[in-house]
Design a protein around this motif. Structure first.
Motif, PDB file in Angstrom:
ATOM      1  N   ARG A 132      -4.983  18.145 -14.773  1.00  0.00           N
ATOM      2  CA  ARG A 132      -4.300  18.681 -15.978  1.00  0.00           C
ATOM      3  C   ARG A 132      -4.350  20.201 -15.974  1.00  0.00           C
ATOM      4  O   ARG A 132      -3.371  20.873 -16.268  1.00  0.00           O
ATOM      5  N   ARG A 133      -5.518  20.741 -15.626  1.00  0.00           N
ATOM      6  CA  ARG A 133      -5.679  22.192 -15.637  1.00  0.00           C
ATOM      7  C   ARG A 133      -4.774  22.848 -14.584  1.00  0.00           C
ATOM      8  O   ARG A 133      -4.103  23.838 -14.851  1.00  0.00           O
ATOM      9  N   ASP A 134      -4.738  22.257 -13.389  1.00  0.00           N
ATOM     10  CA  ASP A 134      -3.886  22.801 -12.329  1.00  0.00           C
ATOM     11  C   ASP A 134      -2.413  22.756 -12.744  1.00  0.00           C
ATOM     12  O   ASP A 134      -1.653  23.689 -12.499  1.00  0.00           O
ATOM     13  N   LEU A 135      -2.011  21.648 -13.360  1.00  0.00           N
ATOM     14  CA  LEU A 135      -0.611  21.504 -13.768  1.00  0.00           C
ATOM     15  C   LEU A 135      -0.236  22.548 -14.814  1.00  0.00           C
ATOM     16  O   LEU A 135       0.818  23.179 -14.740  1.00  0.00           O
ATOM     17  N   LYS A 136      -1.130  22.712 -15.790  1.00  0.00           N
ATOM     18  CA  LYS A 136      -0.864  23.701 -16.845  1.00  0.00           C
ATOM     19  C   LYS A 136      -0.697  25.066 -16.223  1.00  0.00           C
ATOM     20  O   LYS A 136       0.216  25.813 -16.564  1.00  0.00           O
ATOM     21  N   TRP A 137      -1.600  25.376 -15.319  1.00  0.00           N
ATOM     22  CA  TRP A 137      -1.535  26.709 -14.691  1.00  0.00           C
ATOM     23  C   TRP A 137      -0.243  26.858 -13.891  1.00  0.00           C
ATOM     24  O   TRP A 137       0.351  27.938 -13.867  1.00  0.00           O
ATOM     25  N   LEU A 138       0.204  25.782 -13.276  1.00  0.00           N
ATOM     26  CA  LEU A 138       1.453  25.848 -12.501  1.00  0.00           C
ATOM     27  C   LEU A 138       2.682  25.980 -13.399  1.00  0.00           C
ATOM     28  O   LEU A 138       3.800  26.125 -12.915  1.00  0.00           O
ATOM     29  N   GLY A 139       2.451  25.887 -14.699  1.00  0.00           N
ATOM     30  CA  GLY A 139       3.573  26.011 -15.626  1.00  0.00           C
ATOM     31  C   GLY A 139       4.355  24.719 -15.780  1.00  0.00           C
ATOM     32  O   GLY A 139       5.501  24.719 -16.217  1.00  0.00           O
ATOM     33  N   VAL A 140       3.720  23.607 -15.418  1.00  0.00           N
ATOM     34  CA  VAL A 140       4.390  22.310 -15.535  1.00  0.00           C
ATOM     35  C   VAL A 140       4.281  21.841 -16.978  1.00  0.00           C
ATOM     36  O   VAL A 140       3.214  21.908 -17.588  1.00  0.00           O
ATOM     37  N   LYS A 141       5.417  21.389 -17.504  1.00  0.00           N
ATOM     38  CA  LYS A 141       5.396  20.939 -18.890  1.00  0.00           C
ATOM     39  C   LYS A 141       5.631  19.429 -18.903  1.00  0.00           C
ATOM     40  O   LYS A 141       6.713  18.974 -18.591  1.00  0.00           O
ATOM     41  N   TRP A 142       4.589  18.675 -19.239  1.00  0.00           N
ATOM     42  CA  TRP A 142       4.797  17.231 -19.337  1.00  0.00           C
ATOM     43  C   TRP A 142       4.759  16.810 -20.798  1.00  0.00           C
ATOM     44  O   TRP A 142       4.107  17.420 -21.615  1.00  0.00           O
ATOM     45  N   HIS A 143       5.534  15.777 -21.105  1.00  0.00           N
ATOM     46  CA  HIS A 143       5.731  15.395 -22.499  1.00  0.00           C
ATOM     47  C   HIS A 143       4.917  14.169 -22.872  1.00  0.00           C
ATOM     48  O   HIS A 143       4.759  13.860 -24.043  1.00  0.00           O
ATOM     49  N   GLU A 144       4.455  13.469 -21.859  1.00  0.00           N
ATOM     50  CA  GLU A 144       3.766  12.214 -22.127  1.00  0.00           C
ATOM     51  C   GLU A 144       2.778  12.004 -21.000  1.00  0.00           C
ATOM     52  O   GLU A 144       3.056  12.395 -19.863  1.00  0.00           O
ATOM     53  N   GLU A 145       1.636  11.411 -21.343  1.00  0.00           N
ATOM     54  CA  GLU A 145       0.658  11.155 -20.290  1.00  0.00           C
ATOM     55  C   GLU A 145       0.222   9.703 -20.359  1.00  0.00           C
ATOM     56  O   GLU A 145      -0.067   9.193 -21.434  1.00  0.00           O
ATOM     57  N   ILE A 146       0.207   9.023 -19.226  1.00  0.00           N
ATOM     58  CA  ILE A 146      -0.345   7.675 -19.217  1.00  0.00           C
ATOM     59  C   ILE A 146      -1.344   7.531 -18.066  1.00  0.00           C
ATOM     60  O   ILE A 146      -1.223   8.191 -17.040  1.00  0.00           O
ATOM     61  N   ILE A 147      -2.331   6.707 -18.309  1.00  0.00           N
ATOM     62  CA  ILE A 147      -3.373   6.475 -17.311  1.00  0.00           C
ATOM     63  C   ILE A 147      -3.291   4.996 -16.931  1.00  0.00           C
ATOM     64  O   ILE A 147      -3.508   4.122 -17.774  1.00  0.00           O
ATOM     65  N   ALA A 148      -2.945   4.742 -15.691  1.00  0.00           N
ATOM     66  CA  ALA A 148      -2.658   3.361 -15.275  1.00  0.00           C
ATOM     67  C   ALA A 148      -3.836   2.425 -15.536  1.00  0.00           C
ATOM     68  O   ALA A 148      -3.657   1.309 -16.017  1.00  0.00           O
ATOM     69  N   SER A 149      -5.052   2.875 -15.258  1.00  0.00           N
ATOM     70  CA  SER A 149      -6.201   1.976 -15.386  1.00  0.00           C
ATOM     71  C   SER A 149      -6.453   1.543 -16.833  1.00  0.00           C
ATOM     72  O   SER A 149      -7.194   0.606 -17.086  1.00  0.00           O
ATOM     73  N   ARG A 150      -5.840   2.243 -17.787  1.00  0.00           N
ATOM     74  CA  ARG A 150      -5.987   1.853 -19.196  1.00  0.00           C
ATOM     75  C   ARG A 150      -4.931   0.821 -19.583  1.00  0.00           C
ATOM     76  O   ARG A 150      -4.858   0.435 -20.739  1.00  0.00           O
ATOM     77  N   ARG A 151      -4.106   0.449 -18.645  1.00  0.00           N
ATOM     78  CA  ARG A 151      -2.973  -0.413 -18.951  1.00  0.00           C
ATOM     79  C   ARG A 151      -3.027  -1.740 -18.208  1.00  0.00           C
ATOM     80  O   ARG A 151      -2.007  -2.406 -18.030  1.00  0.00           O
ATOM     81  N   LEU A 152      -4.229  -2.129 -17.783  1.00  0.00           N
ATOM     82  CA  LEU A 152      -4.335  -3.356 -16.982  1.00  0.00           C
ATOM     83  C   LEU A 152      -3.750  -4.557 -17.710  1.00  0.00           C
ATOM     84  O   LEU A 152      -3.061  -5.386 -17.113  1.00  0.00           O
ATOM     85  N   ASP A 153      -4.012  -4.636 -19.026  1.00  0.00           N
ATOM     86  CA  ASP A 153      -3.508  -5.791 -19.788  1.00  0.00           C
ATOM     87  C   ASP A 153      -1.989  -5.884 -19.740  1.00  0.00           C
ATOM     88  O   ASP A 153      -1.425  -6.972 -19.710  1.00  0.00           O
TER      89      ASP A 153
END
Ligand SMILES: [Zn+2]
Length: 555
Positions: free
Chosen positions: A159-180
């Motif tokens: 996340r920190r690297d992306l922010k520094w790169l100036g990447v703007k993301w609108h939504e974040e999902i973490i696959a391992s939290r979505r097993l169900d």
């Protein structure tokens, strides 16, 4: 017939041409389109006709109208053209009135490095260009392989690297939290006969199904039987290797690796940071292909820009999409960035850091994003470098020198200049013609810095040896006969060798390739703030870590 995106592209080129020259010209527009789309050469006649039509349309507009339309389409002239990538990145097909959705899916098993940058920057650039949505999806469902396992700190590092790169993301999902979610969709597949639980020995299965192309017995099970076995998988009644969930494909698939691909497997002892206790951790894990196929569908991804090496994912996932009559996102493939000099394998990187070969992921000899940032490579330079590679299947050998050239272009006009001497030799001026001098803070701009001067001057040892006894100019100051006791010859700026120098200096450490060297710098560096990148005249660019410590970037 040529499609809409080509027309849009032609319009962009024509507008650019009109902005630059007042009137748009057909020939350069045709040349640009064909250069970017060599596949259109066979339709050259259509291209020419379309270019002529678009150009004459644009030439019938007033300059104000051209300006307005250009703004609406994000077409800008030279200076900002490079930043927006309008020149090198081709248009993508985008439907009218549909907000496109892009995604980046890093594996959180370590920090980002320049090898990841193409995937990240391209998706971000296009999401911005089309006003689209960018999804950050942590692809962390491989807790078996120690080399690929997710690592707790890596999520935040990324996340920190992306922010520094100036990447703007609108939504974040973490696959391992979505097993169900993945489980539910797989149950639907089992019920509808799109999938089955296979309990064959893996090797025998491969021989029988993928080589001889004959179905295994498990394939004939009913939906109910499959659900029963699936429940046994979830209850860990099957152990690792005893059962897998497969998506049914044709046995005639050309690529054997696509046939009845694995959607779920059992891992007896998953090593996952979100499930610290291996006893209670889930034992059934989706494959990357299955999890990302479901997520792309559920998050409405419209465009996938992915590495060429992932082409097989598309083949597998399309089969699943066809079962559900879903429309597969449009796919664009790019070649990977490789390096013989820099370590790109995250597991090897980790190993070398653990062994102490590198001081950390931000060791300045590395090509990780955090290491590049640490020594003063700008995010803009990384972006410009990636954009310059375009969107194509060419593999690229990472070239640090080219990245440095992009960085120099970004920094040269904006980096403050100071004097710093690395190997100081002290000389004494016989007379001090001025108590202070002024020197430009930036090249070609009005701002000045004031340097106080005493008879004690430090010069570079190398310069001292090379020019000893000769007349040189102490940059921005005066001409001297270079000796331990130096005589000032004149103040006039003449065509003689110029050397940099320090008087009334302060000690600073300059770190290059993780080697620290004590230098003296002019007092003004005390005003430099952390993270500011400066240029030491004749030495090179460096990033300020704190007022007494700088990281060297490049000349
Ligand atoms: Zn089987």
């Amino acid at each position: 017939m040529l499609c809409k995106p080509v027309e849009r592209e032609i319009r962009r080129f024509a507008l650019l041409n009109a902005l630059e020259f007042g009137k748009a010209q057909v020939k350069p527009v045709i040349a640009k389109v064909l250069a970017l789309h060599p596949e259109l050469r066979k339709n050259a006649k259509d291209v020419v006709e379309l270019c002529e039509r678009v150009v004459s349309e644009i030439n019938s507009l007033s300059p104000e109208e051209i300006k307005k339309i250009s703004e609406e389409m994000g077409v800008k002239l030279e200076k900002r053209k490079r930043e927006s990538g309008a020149q090198t990145l081709p248009e993508l097909p985008v439907e009218e009135n549909v907000r496109p959705v892009f995604r980046i899916a890093p594996n959180p098993n370590g920090p980002l490095h320049i090898g990841h940058a193409r995937m990240i920057i391209l998706n971000d650039e296009y999401a911005k260009r089309y006003g689209g949505t960018l999804i950050l999806r942590f692809d962390d469902t491989d807790p078996k392989n120690p080399a690929k396992r997710p690592v707790k700190e890596a999520y935040e590092m990324i996340r920190r690297d992306l922010k520094w790169l100036g990447v703007k993301w609108h939504e974040e999902i973490i696959a391992s939290r979505r097993l169900d979610i993945y489980y539910r969709w797989f149950e639907i597949c089992l019920k509808r006969g799109f999938a089955y639980i296979c309990t064959c020995n893996a090797e025998e299965w491969r021989e029988r199904v993928r080589k001889k192309r004959t179905a295994c017995e498990c394939r004939k099970k009913s939906g109910e039987e499959n659900l029963r076995d699936w429940k046994k998988m979830l209850a860990h009644e099957f152990k690792e290797g005893e059962a897998v969930g497969r998506i049914k494909t044709s046995l005639e698939e050309k690529d054997p690796a696509v046939i009845d691909w694995v959607a779920f497997r059992i891992i007896d002892e998953p090593g996952h940071p979100f499930f610290a206790n291996p006893q209670t951790a889930p034992k059934v894990w989706p494959s990357l292909d299955f999890a990302s196929a479901i997520d792309d569908r559920l998050t409405g991804v419209t465009h996938i820009l992915r590495g060429k090496d992932l082409a097989i994912c598309e083949k597998r996932q399309r089969i699943l999409y066809d079962y559900f009559s879903w429309r597969y996102p449009r796919v664009f493939v790019f070649g990977k960035i490789f390096s013989e000099k820099f370590v790109f394998s995250t597991s090897r990187l980790r190993e070398m850091v653990e062994k102490g070969i590198y001081k950390g992921f931000d060791d300045t000899r590395l090509a990780t994003i955090c290491a590049l940032r640490k020594r003063g490579i700008t995010a803009q330079a990384i972006r410009n470098y990636i954009i310059s590679l375009g969107l194509n299947e060419n593999e690229t050998k990472f070239d640090m020198e080219i990245l440095h050239a992009f960085n120099r272009k970004v920094l040269d006009p904006v980096a403050k200049r100071f004097f710093l001497v690395r190997n100081p030799v002290e000389i004494e001026l016989e007379t001090v013609p001025r108590e202070q001098i002024e020197a430009p803070l930036y090249p070609g701009r009005k701002e000045r810095r004031v340097i106080k001067v005493s008879e004690r001057i430090f010069v570079e040892k190398e310069d001292f040896e090379k020019f000893r006894g000769k007349e040189v100019r102490l940059m921005h100051f005066c001409n001297v006969l270079l000796k331990k006791k130096a005589r000032v010859t004149s103040l006039e700026n003449r065509d003689i060798p110029k050397i940099h120098w320090v008087s009334n200096g302060v000690k600073v450490a300059l770190v290059e390739n993780e080697e620290e060297r004590e230098c003296v710098a002019e007092e003004n560096v005390l005003g430099v703030k952390r993270d500011e990148i400066v240029q030491f005249e004749r030495v090179g660019f460096a990033r300020c870590e704190d007022r007494a410590r700088f990281y060297f970037a490049h000349r």
